[in-house]
Design a protein around this motif. Structure first.
Motif, PDB file in Angstrom:
ATOM      1  N   LEU A   1     -40.479  31.095  31.315  1.00  0.00           N
ATOM      2  CA  LEU A   1     -40.810  31.316  32.725  1.00  0.00           C
ATOM      3  C   LEU A   1     -40.110  30.305  33.628  1.00  0.00           C
ATOM      4  O   LEU A   1     -39.699  30.637  34.736  1.00  0.00           O
ATOM      5  N   VAL A   2     -39.957  29.072  33.145  1.00  0.00           N
ATOM      6  CA  VAL A   2     -39.216  28.061  33.907  1.00  0.00           C
ATOM      7  C   VAL A   2     -37.757  28.506  34.057  1.00  0.00           C
ATOM      8  O   VAL A   2     -37.199  28.463  35.148  1.00  0.00           O
ATOM      9  N   ALA A   3     -37.156  28.945  32.954  1.00  0.00           N
ATOM     10  CA  ALA A   3     -35.765  29.416  33.007  1.00  0.00           C
ATOM     11  C   ALA A   3     -35.625  30.572  33.995  1.00  0.00           C
ATOM     12  O   ALA A   3     -34.680  30.612  34.796  1.00  0.00           O
ATOM     13  N   GLU A   4     -36.565  31.492  33.941  1.00  0.00           N
ATOM     14  CA  GLU A   4     -36.535  32.639  34.857  1.00  0.00           C
ATOM     15  C   GLU A   4     -36.667  32.168  36.309  1.00  0.00           C
ATOM     16  O   GLU A   4     -35.937  32.623  37.184  1.00  0.00           O
ATOM     17  N   ALA A   5     -37.580  31.236  36.562  1.00  0.00           N
ATOM     18  CA  ALA A   5     -37.770  30.726  37.922  1.00  0.00           C
ATOM     19  C   ALA A   5     -36.518  30.020  38.435  1.00  0.00           C
ATOM     20  O   ALA A   5     -36.214  30.070  39.627  1.00  0.00           O
ATOM     21  N   LEU A   6     -35.789  29.365  37.524  1.00  0.00           N
ATOM     22  CA  LEU A   6     -34.561  28.667  37.911  1.00  0.00           C
ATOM     23  C   LEU A   6     -33.354  29.605  37.967  1.00  0.00           C
ATOM     24  O   LEU A   6     -32.307  29.221  38.483  1.00  0.00           O
ATOM     25  N   GLY A   7     -33.493  30.794  37.375  1.00  0.00           N
ATOM     26  CA  GLY A   7     -32.383  31.749  37.364  1.00  0.00           C
ATOM     27  C   GLY A   7     -31.271  31.345  36.414  1.00  0.00           C
ATOM     28  O   GLY A   7     -30.093  31.600  36.680  1.00  0.00           O
ATOM     29  N   VAL A   8     -31.646  30.703  35.288  1.00  0.00           N
ATOM     30  CA  VAL A   8     -30.654  30.280  34.297  1.00  0.00           C
ATOM     31  C   VAL A   8     -31.016  30.856  32.931  1.00  0.00           C
ATOM     32  O   VAL A   8     -32.183  31.159  32.671  1.00  0.00           O
ATOM     33  N   PRO A   9     -30.022  30.989  32.039  1.00  0.00           N
ATOM     34  CA  PRO A   9     -30.329  31.474  30.698  1.00  0.00           C
ATOM     35  C   PRO A   9     -31.300  30.512  29.999  1.00  0.00           C
ATOM     36  O   PRO A   9     -31.135  29.283  30.094  1.00  0.00           O
ATOM     37  N   PRO A  10     -32.293  31.023  29.297  1.00  0.00           N
ATOM     38  CA  PRO A  10     -33.301  30.155  28.690  1.00  0.00           C
ATOM     39  C   PRO A  10     -32.749  29.183  27.649  1.00  0.00           C
ATOM     40  O   PRO A  10     -33.323  28.118  27.449  1.00  0.00           O
ATOM     41  N   GLU A  11     -31.618  29.492  27.044  1.00  0.00           N
ATOM     42  CA  GLU A  11     -31.051  28.569  26.051  1.00  0.00           C
ATOM     43  C   GLU A  11     -30.502  27.287  26.690  1.00  0.00           C
ATOM     44  O   GLU A  11     -30.198  26.327  25.993  1.00  0.00           O
ATOM     45  N   ARG A  12     -30.425  27.255  28.028  1.00  0.00           N
ATOM     46  CA  ARG A  12     -29.974  26.041  28.725  1.00  0.00           C
ATOM     47  C   ARG A  12     -31.135  25.151  29.152  1.00  0.00           C
ATOM     48  O   ARG A  12     -30.913  24.038  29.633  1.00  0.00           O
ATOM     49  N   VAL A  13     -32.363  25.623  28.993  1.00  0.00           N
ATOM     50  CA  VAL A  13     -33.547  24.851  29.371  1.00  0.00           C
ATOM     51  C   VAL A  13     -34.132  24.238  28.097  1.00  0.00           C
ATOM     52  O   VAL A  13     -34.412  24.947  27.135  1.00  0.00           O
ATOM     53  N   PHE A  14     -34.312  22.919  28.116  1.00  0.00           N
ATOM     54  CA  PHE A  14     -34.769  22.192  26.928  1.00  0.00           C
ATOM     55  C   PHE A  14     -36.129  21.565  27.175  1.00  0.00           C
ATOM     56  O   PHE A  14     -36.432  21.127  28.280  1.00  0.00           O
ATOM     57  N   LYS A  15     -36.936  21.531  26.128  1.00  0.00           N
ATOM     58  CA  LYS A  15     -38.241  20.876  26.197  1.00  0.00           C
ATOM     59  C   LYS A  15     -38.181  19.578  25.412  1.00  0.00           C
ATOM     60  O   LYS A  15     -37.453  19.460  24.426  1.00  0.00           O
ATOM     61  N   SER A  16     -38.926  18.601  25.881  1.00  0.00           N
ATOM     62  CA  SER A  16     -39.001  17.296  25.228  1.00  0.00           C
ATOM     63  C   SER A  16     -40.341  17.212  24.515  1.00  0.00           C
ATOM     64  O   SER A  16     -41.392  17.223  25.165  1.00  0.00           O
ATOM     65  N   LEU A  17     -40.293  17.132  23.202  1.00  0.00           N
ATOM     66  CA  LEU A  17     -41.503  17.089  22.384  1.00  0.00           C
ATOM     67  C   LEU A  17     -41.650  15.705  21.767  1.00  0.00           C
ATOM     68  O   LEU A  17     -40.749  15.247  21.061  1.00  0.00           O
ATOM     69  N   VAL A  18     -42.761  15.059  22.028  1.00  0.00           N
ATOM     70  CA  VAL A  18     -43.016  13.762  21.412  1.00  0.00           C
ATOM     71  C   VAL A  18     -43.630  14.021  20.046  1.00  0.00           C
ATOM     72  O   VAL A  18     -44.611  14.760  19.921  1.00  0.00           O
ATOM     73  N   THR A  19     -43.022  13.424  19.042  1.00  0.00           N
ATOM     74  CA  THR A  19     -43.437  13.634  17.663  1.00  0.00           C
ATOM     75  C   THR A  19     -43.700  12.280  17.002  1.00  0.00           C
ATOM     76  O   THR A  19     -43.379  11.236  17.573  1.00  0.00           O
ATOM     77  N   GLU A  20     -44.254  12.340  15.818  1.00  0.00           N
ATOM     78  CA  GLU A  20     -44.381  11.156  14.982  1.00  0.00           C
ATOM     79  C   GLU A  20     -43.615  11.432  13.703  1.00  0.00           C
ATOM     80  O   GLU A  20     -43.867  12.416  13.022  1.00  0.00           O
ATOM     81  N   VAL A  21     -42.642  10.580  13.415  1.00  0.00           N
ATOM     82  CA  VAL A  21     -41.884  10.668  12.170  1.00  0.00           C
ATOM     83  C   VAL A  21     -42.240   9.433  11.356  1.00  0.00           C
ATOM     84  O   VAL A  21     -41.948   8.307  11.774  1.00  0.00           O
ATOM     85  N   ASP A  22     -42.890   9.656  10.245  1.00  0.00           N
ATOM     86  CA  ASP A  22     -43.371   8.560   9.393  1.00  0.00           C
ATOM     87  C   ASP A  22     -44.118   7.509  10.224  1.00  0.00           C
ATOM     88  O   ASP A  22     -43.941   6.310  10.052  1.00  0.00           O
ATOM     89  N   GLY A  23     -44.932   7.982  11.173  1.00  0.00           N
ATOM     90  CA  GLY A  23     -45.753   7.092  11.988  1.00  0.00           C
ATOM     91  C   GLY A  23     -45.074   6.520  13.209  1.00  0.00           C
ATOM     92  O   GLY A  23     -45.715   5.837  14.003  1.00  0.00           O
ATOM     93  N   GLU A  24     -43.781   6.764  13.401  1.00  0.00           N
ATOM     94  CA  GLU A  24     -43.040   6.250  14.557  1.00  0.00           C
ATOM     95  C   GLU A  24     -42.820   7.371  15.575  1.00  0.00           C
ATOM     96  O   GLU A  24     -42.372   8.462  15.210  1.00  0.00           O
ATOM     97  N   LEU A  25     -43.110   7.098  16.839  1.00  0.00           N
ATOM     98  CA  LEU A  25     -42.900   8.106  17.876  1.00  0.00           C
ATOM     99  C   LEU A  25     -41.407   8.364  18.061  1.00  0.00           C
ATOM    100  O   LEU A  25     -40.603   7.425  18.098  1.00  0.00           O
TER     101      LEU A  25
END
Length: 159
Positions: free
Chosen positions: A36-60
């Motif tokens: 929906l963000v990509a659509e609102a911006l009028g750009v292909p969705p593959e150009r819109v990236f999300k930032s996901l905070v993860t834990e890898v072996d306990g490290e963010l």
């Protein structure tokens, strides 16, 4: 635009990095938010990236992936030399980055976290990432994002 400043935009301005901000309106709890963000911006969705905070072996660690795909946690762990990865608890992610869910930017975080960018970004002229609050995206080159975050690149999408 007045009132559009965030730690992410301040960092880009301070470093003299070419970028554009793009406001949009999408309900924070909308299903398929990224598309929906990509659509609102009028750009292909593959150009819109999300930032996901993860834990890898306990490290963010921050994974930056297209909104069109799912994060492959095993690929992320391998990209940083870890064994196990999981999405971080929302409160932990918000505390570490200084941003709220739906507005977490890979730039200007309270505590600079290791970052991995999906390598599909390298094939695009520019990408869009959160500017540090809901309703505002940044457009910049993947190369600039890599330099500013000291990111690694890897294939992170579940295939």
């Amino acid at each position: 635009m007045a009132g559009q400043g965030t730690p992410a935009t301040a960092l880009l301005t301070k470093r003299g990095v070419a970028h554009r901000t793009h406001p949009y309106r999408v309900a924070a709890d909308a299903p398929n938010y990224g598309a929906l963000v990509a659509e609102a911006l009028g750009v292909p969705p593959e150009r819109v990236f999300k930032s996901l905070v993860t834990e890898v072996d306990g490290e963010l660690t921050v994974a930056v992936v297209p909104v069109t795909g799912e994060l492959d946690l095993k690929a992320l762990a391998a990209a940083v030399g870890g064994k196990r990865a999981a999405l971080a608890d929302r409160a932990v992610a918000e505390r570490a980055t200084g941003y709220v869910r739906g507005g977490i930017s890979p730039l200007g975080q309270r505590r600079r976290l290791p970052t991995v960018l999906d390598d599909s970004a390298l094939d695009l002229p520019t990408i869009y990432v959160s500017a540090g609050r809901r309703g505002l995206q940044l457009e910049l080159t993947a190369a600039d994002l890599v330099v500013l975050t000291d990111a690694r690149t890897a294939a992170l999408q579940a295939r």
